[in-house]
Design a protein around this motif. Sequence first.
Motif, PDB file in Angstrom:
ATOM      1  N   LEU A   1       0.872  -1.177   0.000  1.00  0.00           N
ATOM      2  CA  LEU A   1       0.000   0.000   0.000  1.00  0.00           C
ATOM      3  C   LEU A   1       0.905   1.222   0.000  1.00  0.00           C
ATOM      4  N   ASN A   2       0.788   2.012  -1.040  1.00  0.00           N
ATOM      5  CA  ASN A   2       1.681   3.156  -1.189  1.00  0.00           C
ATOM      6  C   ASN A   2       1.101   4.148  -2.188  1.00  0.00           C
ATOM      7  N   ILE A   3       1.815   5.229  -2.394  1.00  0.00           N
ATOM      8  CA  ILE A   3       1.332   6.329  -3.217  1.00  0.00           C
ATOM      9  C   ILE A   3       1.227   5.955  -4.693  1.00  0.00           C
ATOM     10  N   MET A   4       1.887   4.880  -5.123  1.00  0.00           N
ATOM     11  CA  MET A   4       1.828   4.446  -6.521  1.00  0.00           C
ATOM     12  C   MET A   4       0.766   3.374  -6.757  1.00  0.00           C
ATOM     13  N   ASP A   5       0.483   2.568  -5.753  1.00  0.00           N
ATOM     14  CA  ASP A   5      -0.405   1.415  -5.928  1.00  0.00           C
ATOM     15  C   ASP A   5      -1.772   1.792  -6.483  1.00  0.00           C
TER      16      ASP A   5
ATOM     17  N   ALA B   1       5.868   1.039   1.420  1.00  0.00           N
ATOM     18  CA  ALA B   1       5.583   2.459   1.197  1.00  0.00           C
ATOM     19  C   ALA B   1       6.611   3.088   0.265  1.00  0.00           C
ATOM     20  N   PHE B   2       7.848   2.578   0.311  1.00  0.00           N
ATOM     21  CA  PHE B   2       8.916   3.110  -0.529  1.00  0.00           C
ATOM     22  C   PHE B   2       9.221   2.205  -1.721  1.00  0.00           C
ATOM     23  N   GLY B   3       8.482   1.103  -1.855  1.00  0.00           N
ATOM     24  CA  GLY B   3       8.650   0.232  -3.016  1.00  0.00           C
ATOM     25  C   GLY B   3      10.058  -0.270  -3.200  1.00  0.00           C
ATOM     26  N   ASP B   4      10.687  -0.704  -2.083  1.00  0.00           N
ATOM     27  CA  ASP B   4      12.082  -1.152  -2.149  1.00  0.00           C
ATOM     28  C   ASP B   4      12.965  -0.074  -2.774  1.00  0.00           C
ATOM     29  N   ASN B   5      12.652   1.161  -2.421  1.00  0.00           N
ATOM     30  CA  ASN B   5      13.380   2.378  -2.804  1.00  0.00           C
ATOM     31  C   ASN B   5      13.088   2.871  -4.220  1.00  0.00           C
TER      32      ASN B   5
ATOM     33  N   PRO C   1       8.163  14.007  -0.319  1.00  0.00           N
ATOM     34  CA  PRO C   1       9.146  13.658   0.704  1.00  0.00           C
ATOM     35  C   PRO C   1       8.869  12.267   1.295  1.00  0.00           C
ATOM     36  N   PRO C   2       9.909  11.603   1.806  1.00  0.00           N
ATOM     37  CA  PRO C   2       9.741  10.253   2.361  1.00  0.00           C
ATOM     38  C   PRO C   2       8.666  10.157   3.441  1.00  0.00           C
ATOM     39  N   ILE C   3       8.583  11.149   4.317  1.00  0.00           N
ATOM     40  CA  ILE C   3       7.593  11.068   5.394  1.00  0.00           C
ATOM     41  C   ILE C   3       6.180  11.077   4.824  1.00  0.00           C
ATOM     42  N   GLN C   4       5.930  11.874   3.790  1.00  0.00           N
ATOM     43  CA  GLN C   4       4.603  11.859   3.167  1.00  0.00           C
ATOM     44  C   GLN C   4       4.319  10.514   2.513  1.00  0.00           C
ATOM     45  N   MET C   5       5.344   9.902   1.922  1.00  0.00           N
ATOM     46  CA  MET C   5       5.159   8.574   1.332  1.00  0.00           C
ATOM     47  C   MET C   5       4.748   7.562   2.392  1.00  0.00           C
ATOM     48  N   LEU C   6       5.367   7.647   3.560  1.00  0.00           N
ATOM     49  CA  LEU C   6       5.046   6.711   4.635  1.00  0.00           C
ATOM     50  C   LEU C   6       3.684   7.019   5.245  1.00  0.00           C
ATOM     51  N   GLN C   7       3.307   8.278   5.254  1.00  0.00           N
ATOM     52  CA  GLN C   7       2.022   8.656   5.846  1.00  0.00           C
ATOM     53  C   GLN C   7       0.840   8.360   4.925  1.00  0.00           C
ATOM     54  N   TYR C   8       1.068   8.291   3.609  1.00  0.00           N
ATOM     55  CA  TYR C   8      -0.062   8.051   2.707  1.00  0.00           C
ATOM     56  C   TYR C   8      -0.838   6.791   3.089  1.00  0.00           C
ATOM     57  N   PRO C   9      -0.201   5.621   3.236  1.00  0.00           N
ATOM     58  CA  PRO C   9      -0.989   4.438   3.613  1.00  0.00           C
ATOM     59  C   PRO C   9      -1.565   4.518   5.018  1.00  0.00           C
ATOM     60  N   MET C  10      -0.976   5.324   5.899  1.00  0.00           N
ATOM     61  CA  MET C  10      -1.563   5.513   7.225  1.00  0.00           C
ATOM     62  C   MET C  10      -2.932   6.178   7.126  1.00  0.00           C
TER      63      MET C  10
ATOM     64  N   LEU D   1      -5.135   5.339   5.047  1.00  0.00           N
ATOM     65  CA  LEU D   1      -6.084   4.309   4.629  1.00  0.00           C
ATOM     66  C   LEU D   1      -6.539   3.537   5.869  1.00  0.00           C
ATOM     67  N   PRO D   2      -7.594   2.741   5.764  1.00  0.00           N
ATOM     68  CA  PRO D   2      -8.072   1.992   6.938  1.00  0.00           C
ATOM     69  C   PRO D   2      -7.218   0.762   7.235  1.00  0.00           C
ATOM     70  N   VAL D   3      -5.920   0.996   7.388  1.00  0.00           N
ATOM     71  CA  VAL D   3      -4.991  -0.075   7.742  1.00  0.00           C
ATOM     72  C   VAL D   3      -4.902  -0.188   9.257  1.00  0.00           C
ATOM     73  N   SER D   4      -4.480  -1.362   9.718  1.00  0.00           N
ATOM     74  CA  SER D   4      -4.148  -1.499  11.133  1.00  0.00           C
ATOM     75  C   SER D   4      -2.769  -0.917  11.404  1.00  0.00           C
ATOM     76  N   LEU D   5      -1.858  -1.141  10.470  1.00  0.00           N
ATOM     77  CA  LEU D   5      -0.513  -0.585  10.596  1.00  0.00           C
ATOM     78  C   LEU D   5       0.185  -0.646   9.257  1.00  0.00           C
ATOM     79  N   GLN D   6       1.308   0.066   9.173  1.00  0.00           N
ATOM     80  CA  GLN D   6       2.174   0.035   8.004  1.00  0.00           C
ATOM     81  C   GLN D   6       3.545  -0.455   8.451  1.00  0.00           C
ATOM     82  N   VAL D   7       3.988  -1.582   7.894  1.00  0.00           N
ATOM     83  CA  VAL D   7       5.324  -2.099   8.184  1.00  0.00           C
ATOM     84  C   VAL D   7       6.323  -1.391   7.280  1.00  0.00           C
ATOM     85  N   THR D   8       7.453  -1.001   7.853  1.00  0.00           N
ATOM     86  CA  THR D   8       8.486  -0.343   7.061  1.00  0.00           C
ATOM     87  C   THR D   8       9.856  -0.854   7.468  1.00  0.00           C
ATOM     88  N   GLY D   9      10.739  -0.980   6.507  1.00  0.00           N
ATOM     89  CA  GLY D   9      12.090  -1.435   6.792  1.00  0.00           C
ATOM     90  C   GLY D   9      12.873  -0.369   7.538  1.00  0.00           C
ATOM     91  N   ILE D  10      13.574  -0.776   8.588  1.00  0.00           N
ATOM     92  CA  ILE D  10      14.356   0.163   9.401  1.00  0.00           C
ATOM     93  C   ILE D  10      15.775  -0.380   9.498  1.00  0.00           C
TER      94      ILE D  10
END
Length: 356
Positions: free
Chosen positions: A231-235, A261-265, A274-283, A285-294
Amino acid sequence: MNRRDFIKTTAAGVGATAALDVMPSAPAAAAAIDDAAKPAPGTVTASIPQHPDMKYRRLGRTGEAVSLVGMGGFHLAKPGGMTNAEAIRVVHAGLDAGINFCDNCWDYNGGESEVRLGRALSQEGYRNKAFLMTKIDGRTAQAAMGQIETSLTRLKTDHLDLLQFHEIIRMDDPERVFAAGGALEAVLRAREQGKLRYIGFTGHKSPKIHAHMFAVADQHDFHFDTVQMPLNIMDAHYDSFEQTVVPIALAHDTGIIGMKAFGDNFILKSRVMPPIQMLQYPMGLPVSLQVTGIDSMPILHQALQAVRTFTPPSPEFRNALLARSAEVGRTGSTEHYKISGHFDGTGQNPQWLTEA
C-alpha cells in the motif's frame, strides 16, 4: 508476555469494548479509518499500550492493539547493512519508543533476521513489549511445521503472536495452502498447541491473487485474522491492492497490514514527495498498521516522526497527493514487485515451498 500469561490476559479481556487510541480527532474524511480501528461488537480488545508519541489501531477482529508503524524484519540482517549489535539497538529503541509490531520471515537473509530479532527480544524483557509476527513459505503440512519450529527456535520464544503464509503470489497458492496435507493443517495444529495465536497471509504480486485467497478461505469456512499487502502512493494507479483487496479485508474485518511504502526504494527514488509523506499516505487508509524497513537509527526516527505528525488527510489533500504520483504510477514502473520476478523469493528458491 509468555503463553500462559497471554491466556490469562485474553480470558480477562473477553467482552471488552473500549475504543483504541487511534489518532487525533479528524473530520468526516477519516471516518472510514476510525471505523476500521474500533472494536467489532463482542470481540476481545487487548489492553492498549501507553506511549505519548505512538498511535495504535485495532488489528481486525482480533482486538489486538498494534502500533501504527511496524518494524520490518528483512533489514535487520540485510547484506551490507547493520551489524548484529546495531540491529539489536534499533529493535530496543523502536520498542522503547512505543512500536510493538515486529515483522519477520523464515527465509529472510537465510534466517539471520529472525536470529537477530530473537536475540533482541530475549534481553531485558523486550519480548513482553512485542507483538511478534513471522512468515513461512511452506505449502505442505510437513514443510510448514518444520519452518514454524525453526522460527520459534531462532526467535527464542515459545509462541508467535501472528503467523502468516508468505508470498501468496501464484494463483494456485491458495489451493496448495488449503489442500489435504497442505500448510494450513500444520498451522492449525500449531495454534492448537499454543505455538501461535493468529493466522494471516501476505503477498506482493497481484490483488487478484489476494482476492482469490479470500475466496478459497470462504469456501473452507476459514477466516484470516490478517492480510499484508503493498500500500503506497503508486499502488492506487496500477493493479491496485488499495482498490481491490482493502474493501474485501474490511468486509471480513481482517486486520490490514500495509507494506512497501517506498517500493524497495524505487518509489522513494521517484521523488514525487518527501519520504515522510510517502510513509504517511498508507496511514491515511483503513490499515491497522504500516510495516516499514528500518536499517538505522535515523530511519527509525523518520518512521517515528511520520507517526507523530500524522493526521488523517482530507479528500482534497489525498487527491492532491495522488495527482503528484499519477504520471509515474500508472505504468507500474516503480512497483517492480508487481511487474517482475526480482522480489519473488520463492520463485527464485522454489525449494522453500517444500523445505522443512
